[in-house]
Design a protein around this motif. Structure first.
Motif, PDB file in Angstrom:
ATOM      1  N   VAL A 233       0.797  -1.236   0.000  1.00  0.00           N
ATOM      2  CA  VAL A 233       0.000   0.000   0.000  1.00  0.00           C
ATOM      3  C   VAL A 233       0.827   1.282   0.000  1.00  0.00           C
ATOM      4  O   VAL A 233       0.270   2.363  -0.160  1.00  0.00           O
ATOM      5  N   LEU A 234       2.135   1.178   0.209  1.00  0.00           N
ATOM      6  CA  LEU A 234       2.944   2.392   0.289  1.00  0.00           C
ATOM      7  C   LEU A 234       2.942   3.145  -1.028  1.00  0.00           C
ATOM      8  O   LEU A 234       2.912   2.542  -2.106  1.00  0.00           O
ATOM      9  N   PRO A 235       2.976   4.480  -0.967  1.00  0.00           N
ATOM     10  CA  PRO A 235       3.037   5.267  -2.208  1.00  0.00           C
ATOM     11  C   PRO A 235       4.345   4.999  -2.929  1.00  0.00           C
ATOM     12  O   PRO A 235       5.405   4.911  -2.314  1.00  0.00           O
TER      13      PRO A 235
ATOM     14  N   GLN B 274       2.828   9.008  -5.843  1.00  0.00           N
ATOM     15  CA  GLN B 274       4.108   8.574  -5.294  1.00  0.00           C
ATOM     16  C   GLN B 274       4.417   9.218  -3.946  1.00  0.00           C
ATOM     17  O   GLN B 274       5.372   8.824  -3.279  1.00  0.00           O
ATOM     18  N   SER B 275       3.617  10.203  -3.552  1.00  0.00           N
ATOM     19  CA  SER B 275       3.841  10.913  -2.293  1.00  0.00           C
ATOM     20  C   SER B 275       2.659  10.699  -1.357  1.00  0.00           C
ATOM     21  O   SER B 275       1.573  10.307  -1.785  1.00  0.00           O
ATOM     22  N   GLY B 276       2.876  10.978  -0.071  1.00  0.00           N
ATOM     23  CA  GLY B 276       1.768  10.848   0.862  1.00  0.00           C
ATOM     24  C   GLY B 276       2.228  10.795   2.302  1.00  0.00           C
ATOM     25  O   GLY B 276       3.427  10.903   2.599  1.00  0.00           O
ATOM     26  N   VAL B 277       1.261  10.635   3.192  1.00  0.00           N
ATOM     27  CA  VAL B 277       1.536  10.458   4.620  1.00  0.00           C
ATOM     28  C   VAL B 277       1.000   9.103   5.033  1.00  0.00           C
ATOM     29  O   VAL B 277      -0.082   8.677   4.604  1.00  0.00           O
ATOM     30  N   VAL B 278       1.780   8.402   5.850  1.00  0.00           N
ATOM     31  CA  VAL B 278       1.392   7.088   6.362  1.00  0.00           C
ATOM     32  C   VAL B 278       1.256   7.203   7.873  1.00  0.00           C
ATOM     33  O   VAL B 278       2.238   7.500   8.568  1.00  0.00           O
ATOM     34  N   LEU B 279       0.046   6.996   8.377  1.00  0.00           N
ATOM     35  CA  LEU B 279      -0.189   7.011   9.817  1.00  0.00           C
ATOM     36  C   LEU B 279       0.060   5.626  10.385  1.00  0.00           C
ATOM     37  O   LEU B 279      -0.446   4.618   9.858  1.00  0.00           O
TER      38      LEU B 279
END
Length: 437
Positions: free
Chosen positions: A17-19, A310-315
């Motif tokens: 699931v990671l960007p 390709q970018s994002g925040v993962v909580l």
């Protein structure tokens, strides 16, 4: 602005699931195949045709005149020249400590194995010059090659449309490092030129083939390196830049936002990822991005990169969970902005380079930390390292046994060769002692 992935309480494998940038290198190989094959078959003319097509300029000469290199430092702002000199000094200090020494092991009396470290004979270094002329990449490529003792160093960088030459800052960096073989060639055609070499009108070498190609580039440079691996050695498939930041609520959101932006300005396809257990930090960072992005020079490029898939925040649940996520992501650049950052950083297994604490931003490593910024991307840090002196060295085992040492081990060689049904291997030993006659 940032895509949000909430892994709290989830057992999902982060790799699913990671960007991540969607880079289809296999498809890019088919796109650049005609260019690479053209260079192989037609040499200089194919390179010039590719330059006209992709760079919109036909250079008067593919090899940069010596005078253009020698005079380039004179065009630099004194502050930039001083900064380059400092970058070179720090890089040399770090890379000098990476030098390898020969090691001899006495296996038995009369039997030794020496590991001898030998530099490659000739390297081709690639320096991008598209959206940003990477003066610093000249330093990062050249210094470890020089420290390794490479005897022949060539460098290629794309021609600028107004001059037909590489960016003057890139030429200036070459001059300061003593590199005088520079080619005004970009993209896949540069990699192909290094791999196959280029002959001049008289049939002699204009650019001799190299043994190894190193340096970052866009997906087409990466595709050419993959396509030509085996014809020539490569360092890695270093693609578009990426940063991951593991941060908790002790991190300064101003710093975090600025660092995400710093890498996003490289390219609309650049990846910026924040991993945090803190919703409060996330909210503060998003507010800072809203303030800082419009104020940055390349705000459109930055906004595109930050908003891309390709970018994002993962909580995450906590820092231990965050460490599992960043190890799965295996970032090119990983910042640790947490309480006890050094201890957290020591637990990281997968990253191209790790930047520890509030005062070690990635941009320091890009220019003046002394570390190398040519690093594995796209998760390749799970199995690959960044550019170093080791990249330019080959370990050669030198085996030397006396007659008595060979006689003593001969029964073991014969037994193993028989087990593998390769009896001639054993006979090559026993023949030395009258066996097989």
């Amino acid at each position: 602005m940032l895509n949000r992935i909430d892994l709290r309480g989830s057992l999902t494998d982060p790799r699913d699931v990671l960007p991540r940038a969607e880079l289809d290198v296999a498809a890019a190989i088919e796109q650049i195949r005609p260019t690479v094959e053209g260079v192989h078959q037609h040499g200089v003319e194919a390179v010039l045709a590719a330059s006209e097509r992709f760079d919109r300029v036909r250079p008067a000469s593919l090899r940069v005149p010596a005078e253009a290199i020698a005079t380039a430092p004179d065009t630099l702002d004194p502050a930039v020249r001083d900064a380059l000199a400092e970058s070179i000094t720090r890089a040399r200090a770090v890379h000098a400590d990476q030098a390898r020494t020969d090691v001899t092991t006495q296996v038995v009396p009369g039997g030794t194995v020496t590991e001898r470290w030998v530099p490659v004979n000739r390297v081709g270094l690639y320096v991008p010059g598209g959206l940003a002329p990477l003066l610093s990449s000249v330093v990062m490529n050249v210094v470890p090659a020089q420290v390794a003792g490479v005897g022949s160093i060539a460098l290629a960088s794309p021609p600028q449309r107004d001059t037909g030459l590489p960016h003057p800052g890139i030429l200036a960096a070459c001059a300061l490092l003593g590199v005088d073989e520079v080619y005004t060639i970009g993209g896949a055609q540069a990699v192909a030129s290094f791999a196959y070499g280029l002959r001049g009108a008289d049939g002699g070498w204009l650019c001799e083939p190299v043994d190894l190609v190193t340096g970052p580039g866009n997906i087409y440079v990466t595709a050419a390196k993959r396509m030509l691996r085996g014809v020539v050695g490569i360092d890695s498939e270093a693609g578009t830049t990426e940063i991951a930041i593991l941060a908790d609520d002790t991190a300064d959101p101003v710093h975090v936002a600025a660092d995400l932006i710093s890498q996003a300005e490289h390219d609309p396809a650049a990846a910026s990822v924040l991993v945090t257990p803190s919703e409060a930090l996330l909210a503060a960072v998003e507010a800072e991005l809203g303030r800082q992005v419009p104020a940055t020079r390349h705000h459109e490029r930055v906004a595109t990169a930050l908003g891309g898939k390709q970018s994002g925040v993962v909580l995450v649940d906590d820092l231990a969970h965050g460490l599992r996520v960043v190890d799965a992501y295996a970032a090119e650049h990983l910042e640790i902005q947490t309480a006890d950052a050094a201890a957290v950083a020591a637990r990281v297994r997968n990253a191209g380079a790790i930047f520890v604490g509030a005062y070690s931003p990635v941009s320091l490593g890009d220019y003046a930390a002394g570390s190398n910024h040519v690093l594995p991307t796209g998760g390749c840090a799970r199995h690959s390292s960044g550019l170093s002196v080791q990249t330019f060295l080959r370990g050669i085992h030198v085996v030397e046994y006396t007659e008595q040492a060979l006689r003593e081990v001969a029964p073991h060689v014969v037994a193993l060769s028989s087990a593998e049904d390769l009896p001639a291997h054993g006979q090559a030993v026993t023949a030395r002692f009258g066996g097989g006659r």
